[in-house]
Scaffold this active site. Structure first.
Site, PDB file in Angstrom:
ATOM      1  N   LYS A 403       1.256  -4.332   1.658  1.00 35.32           N
ATOM      2  CA  LYS A 403       1.486  -3.298   0.644  1.00 35.32           C
ATOM      3  C   LYS A 403       2.216  -2.130   1.298  1.00 35.32           C
ATOM      4  O   LYS A 403       2.166  -1.966   2.512  1.00 35.32           O
ATOM      5  CB  LYS A 403       0.151  -2.837   0.061  1.00 35.32           C
ATOM      6  CG  LYS A 403      -0.503  -3.883  -0.819  1.00 35.32           C
ATOM      7  CD  LYS A 403      -1.587  -3.205  -1.622  1.00 35.32           C
ATOM      8  CE  LYS A 403      -2.624  -4.202  -2.059  1.00 35.32           C
ATOM      9  NZ  LYS A 403      -3.829  -3.536  -2.531  1.00 35.32           N
ATOM     10  N   HIS A 406       2.288   4.117   2.183  1.00 29.92           N
ATOM     11  CA  HIS A 406       2.765   5.239   1.377  1.00 29.92           C
ATOM     12  C   HIS A 406       2.489   6.594   2.030  1.00 29.92           C
ATOM     13  O   HIS A 406       1.948   6.674   3.134  1.00 29.92           O
ATOM     14  CB  HIS A 406       2.206   5.171  -0.045  1.00 29.92           C
ATOM     15  CG  HIS A 406       0.705   5.123  -0.092  1.00 29.92           C
ATOM     16  ND1 HIS A 406      -0.072   6.161   0.303  1.00 29.92           N
ATOM     17  CD2 HIS A 406      -0.137   4.125  -0.507  1.00 29.92           C
ATOM     18  CE1 HIS A 406      -1.341   5.840   0.140  1.00 29.92           C
ATOM     19  NE2 HIS A 406      -1.403   4.607  -0.349  1.00 29.92           N
ATOM     20  N   HIS A 409      -0.823   7.360   3.509  1.00 32.84           N
ATOM     21  CA  HIS A 409      -1.074   6.788   4.833  1.00 32.84           C
ATOM     22  C   HIS A 409      -0.379   7.598   5.916  1.00 32.84           C
ATOM     23  O   HIS A 409      -0.895   7.760   7.009  1.00 32.84           O
ATOM     24  CB  HIS A 409      -0.587   5.334   4.885  1.00 32.84           C
ATOM     25  CG  HIS A 409      -1.330   4.421   3.964  1.00 32.84           C
ATOM     26  ND1 HIS A 409      -0.708   3.668   3.001  1.00 32.84           N
ATOM     27  CD2 HIS A 409      -2.645   4.150   3.835  1.00 32.84           C
ATOM     28  CE1 HIS A 409      -1.598   2.962   2.329  1.00 32.84           C
ATOM     29  NE2 HIS A 409      -2.795   3.245   2.800  1.00 32.84           N
TER      30      HIS A 409
HETATM   31  N1  LIG Z   1     -13.097   3.506   5.337  1.00 35.23           N
HETATM   32  C1  LIG Z   1     -12.142   3.641   4.435  1.00 35.23           C
HETATM   33  N2  LIG Z   1     -12.399   3.324   3.190  1.00 35.23           N
HETATM   34  N3  LIG Z   1     -10.989   4.110   4.828  1.00 35.23           N
HETATM   35  C2  LIG Z   1      -9.860   4.301   3.977  1.00 35.23           C
HETATM   36  C3  LIG Z   1      -9.019   3.088   3.838  1.00 35.23           C
HETATM   37  C4  LIG Z   1      -7.800   3.330   3.027  1.00 35.23           C
HETATM   38  C5  LIG Z   1      -7.333   2.115   2.269  1.00 35.23           C
HETATM   39  N4  LIG Z   1      -6.916   1.051   3.130  1.00 35.23           N
HETATM   40  C6  LIG Z   1      -6.181   2.529   1.346  1.00 35.23           C
HETATM   41  O1  LIG Z   1      -5.059   2.326   1.671  1.00 35.23           O
HETATM   42  O2  LIG Z   1      -6.425   3.074   0.298  1.00 35.23           O
END
Ligand SMILES: NC(=[NH2+])NCCC[C@H](N)C(=O)O
Length: 740
Positions: A403, A406, A409
């Site tokens: 994905k 963005h 991130h």
């Molecule tokens: N421990 C967590 N939930 N960390 C955040 C992860 C963010 C998730 N991968 C996203 O892109 O939305």
């Protein structure tokens, strides 16, 4: 600043000192005699152990008898001041002649090399003399022959330091401070002596030029007070105090108070805080322990370098601005700061710039890359480093495989990277975790997409983009399928076949195979994951960021999730609702707060776990694996609710200690992060775009551009830096607009 060399250093010159030095009257001592006068055993300034004072300082003194006479120095004495009738009378009445008797005293503490003046302490006061050296030091003071009230002492007092050991290396930390003392009572007269009362050491080499010493020679240094003014006629002594800053801070001698959070050896500003605290304690009568933490940094420099909110000293019965004005009036001359200014209920302090530079620059040069770090902060026990340092987990970046990476991130990456470095600089053991989105039905779908559209070659060449392309294509197929089902159902036709054999069902089955550890399914998925991580690592490296652990949703063990689910069920935290398992927070948290936490799903009807479920067990796994003292989640504020739910569940499950150690650092979204090309999907693209933009900007000034050695690489670095700096300069929680 007035520059002195051996040759233009004002000489003693008038013969009077020679008497004091035990030399025949009328002889002008040569330079050597001047310098070593106190280490000459027959001089009045001989070291005398009997005079060791209560505070541990030894004192030896030399009184200079000063009478009017033609001085032999080249400069003309300054004209006499015109005195007011009143002070003229006062002067006559007291039978004080126009000259002020001046006495010079040197204090030298000779002991171990350890010394603490400013180290966390309170002692940075003009009257404090602490110079610890393991070898004898000679201190010669040259007082001026004449002094007139209100006129700068001339020639200016100068002090010389000599030693038969190498003192240059420590010289950056040595200062001399002039204090005016009432000759008979010994009282220190603040406010009666103005001008620059402190000077740092200027090295003096044999050949007269400043610089490092040649081994074997005597190291010398001088201090110079070019503009001291005594305001009132009288009999005074000028005390020249030597002090050495010790920034090493491994121990503080008895009697020196160490403020919590005071680390002058690491942070030059703390020298100022300690110094101001000791003055303010006297001026305000408030306990130093209350003052020190109340001295704050300012947001902008026009507000001062430090401020004191007067109400923070908790003085009752008087208005803060009145108190402030009172204190300013009482504030003594300081070598480090100007007289404070009042701004509303704040006292503002401005540092004397030359002194700041003298303190700061050697510290920067000495500490190099470690400048700004303070490893003590991360110690479990600051008193006992052998107990080790505290450990923190910073979870950040955490993109989702296949994905787009963005803007959220990107901000997480930048903020998390900074935070990790800050903690590391503060001596913590930092574990950087990247919690990848790499699990769930969509990865079953991705595998199907790869079967249909993928190529191993393209995957190896550019895994991130290739997987994303496949993901987009297969999702299109899925949307089509959903539309078909919808159309069929709307037409009253049977859609069971598509539902049972379609893409969605196949993806579900594929993912089920993954969770059941089917070796083929797992191998394919692991292949995607590994290649993606490899590419991520390369990109992160461009930002100077690394991770210690590429964790991810896939790394949460099923058995742990089962155990957590059972515990939640047993404790009555979770409940079954319409075939699924949920947490109804209204039942566990009273009122509005409970309501705002909503009713998240923990397990779907088909028994599969969710994002939240995985986060619960992942946290417990991390606690087990890393035994951390703190953990930070750097995640966009869009997920505020998710993290609140997570933290509350951990608390409800009885992990009270753990719940105290975790923290969500959120941030607003960066809107408008699309670029001119509209192709930004991954970190690489963002970095490429900012680099290109920077290159364009650079080219606008062709003549400068031509001077840049490697313009493309420079533009790349500048672009990356600007992205990072821009992010950190904005407010974290604010959503902001950005475009390349
Ligand atoms: N421990 C967590 N939930 N960390 C955040 C992860 C963010 C998730 N991968 C996203 O892109 O939305």
């Amino acid at each position: 600043m007035h520059k002195l060399t051996v040759d233009n250093l004002p000489s003693f010159g008038n013969g009077l000192e020679s008497k004091a030095h035990g030399l025949p009257a009328g002889t002008t001592p040569d330079r050597e005699t001047e310098t070593v006068v106190f280490s000459n055993p027959s001089s009045p300034g001989v070291w005398d152990e009997n005079k060791v004072l209560a505070n541990g300082c030894a004192q030896f003194e030399c009184i200079f008898l000063l009478r009017p006479q033609n001085s032999a120095h080249a400069g003309r004495p300054p004209p006499l001041p015109s005195l007011s009738a009143a002070s003229e009378r006062k002067r006559k009445g007291k039978d004080v002649n126009r000259l002020t008797a001046i006495e010079a005293i040197g204090f030298v503490k000779i002991k171990s090399r350890k010394i603490v003046v400013a180290c966390g302490g309170t002692q940075l006061r003009t009257e404090d003399i602490l110079l610890y050296y393991n070898k004898m030091l000679g201190l010669a003071i040259q007082p001026p022959p004449r002094a007139r009230p209100g006129v700068a002492l001339y020639p200016p007092p100068a002090a010389r330091l000599s030693s038969d050991t190498n003192i240059f290396e420590g010289l950056a930390r040595v200062w001399a401070v002039a204090t005016l003392i009432q000759r008979d009572s010994g009282e220190t007269l603040y406010g009666q002596l103005s001008g620059r009362v402190a000077d740092s050491a200027h090295p003096l080499t044999e050949n007269g030029s400043s610089g490092s010493s040649s081994s074997g020679s005597i190291d010398r240094a001088y201090f110079y007070f070019p503009d001291l003014v005594i305001h009132e006629p009288g009999r005074y002594r000028i005390r020249i105090s030597l002090m050495e800053m010790d920034y090493s801070c491994d121990s503080a001698p008895d009697g020196i108070v160490r403020y919590p959070n005071c680390y002058p050896e690491a942070n030059t500003v703390d020298i100022y805080r300690a110094h101001l605290t000791s003055i303010l304690a006297e001026v305000t009568g408030v306990d130093a322990k209350i003052i020190y933490p109340a001295l704050q940094w300012t947001q902008t420099l026009e507000k001062g370098d430090l401020v004191l909110p007067v109400p923070a000293l908790r003085i009752k019965g008087k208005k803060p601005n009145e108190l402030a004005a009172e204190w300013v009036a009482k504030f003594p001359e300081s070598p480090l700061v100007y007289k404070p200014t009042v701004n509303g209920t704040f006292l503002q302090f401005f540092f004397k710039v030359d002194k700041l530079a003298e303190l700061l620059i050697p510290s920067i040069l000495k500490r190099g890359k470690t400048f700004g770090q303070n490893k003590i902060l991360g110690l479990k026990d600051p008193e006992d480093p052998s107990k080790g340092c505290k450990r923190i987990i910073v979870e950040f970046s955490s993109p989702n495989i296949a994905k787009p990476f963005h803007a959220g991130h990107l901000r997480s990456t930048i903020i998390g990277g900074f935070l990790s470095n800050l903690y590391e600089g503060s001596g913590w053991d930092v574990i950087r975790i990247n919690y990848l989105g790499d699990w769930g039905k969509q990865y079953g779908l991705l595998a199907l997409g790869f079967e249909k559209y993928g190529s191993e070659e393209a995957l190896l060449a550019d895994p991130i983009n290739h997987l994303y392309e496949i993901y987009v294509k297969i999702n299109k197929d899925l949307t089509k399928e959903k539309d078909e089902i919808k159309a069929l159902e709307e037409a009253g036709q049977d859609a069971t076949q598509i539902k049972n054999e379609g893409l969605d069902e196949q993806a579900r089955r594929y993912f089920k195979a993954m969770t059941d550890n089917d070796s083929k399914a797992i191998a394919q998925w692991a292949h995607f994951r590994e290649l993606s991580i490899k590419r991520y690592k390369e990109t992160y490296a461009r930002l100077n960021i690394h991770f210690d652990d590429y964790s991810g949703e896939s790394q949460v063990k099923q058995e742990n999730m089962d155990a957590a689910a059972k515990k939640m069920e047993d404790m009555g935290i979770s409940e079954v609702s319409e075939g699924a398992v949920i947490v109804d927070f209204t039942k566990h948290v009273e009122g509005k707060a409970g309501k705002s936490l909503e009713r998240p799903l923990i397990k779907k009807k088909d028994g599969t776990a969710l994002y939240l479920t995985r986060d619960i067990s992942e946290m417990l796994q991390r606690e087990e694996k890393y035994k951390f003292d703190n953990m930070i989640y750097v995640v966009a504020s869009q997920q505020d609710l998710h993290l609140k739910q997570l933290f509350k569940i951990i608390d409800l499950m009885g992990y009270k200690e753990l719940a105290k150690k975790i923290q969500h650092i959120n941030f607003g979204l960066v809107l408008g992060m699309s670029t001119r090309k509209g192709t930004v999907k991954f970190l690489d693209d963002i970095l490429r775009d900012v680099g290109e933009k920077m290159h364009e900007v650079m080219q606008k000034n062709q003549s400068k551009y031509e001077q840049v050695e490697n313009p493309l690489a420079t533009a790349d670095i500048l672009g990356i830096s600007s992205v990072m700096v821009q992010d950190m300069s904005g407010k974290r929680q604010v959503t902001f607009f950005s475009s390349v």
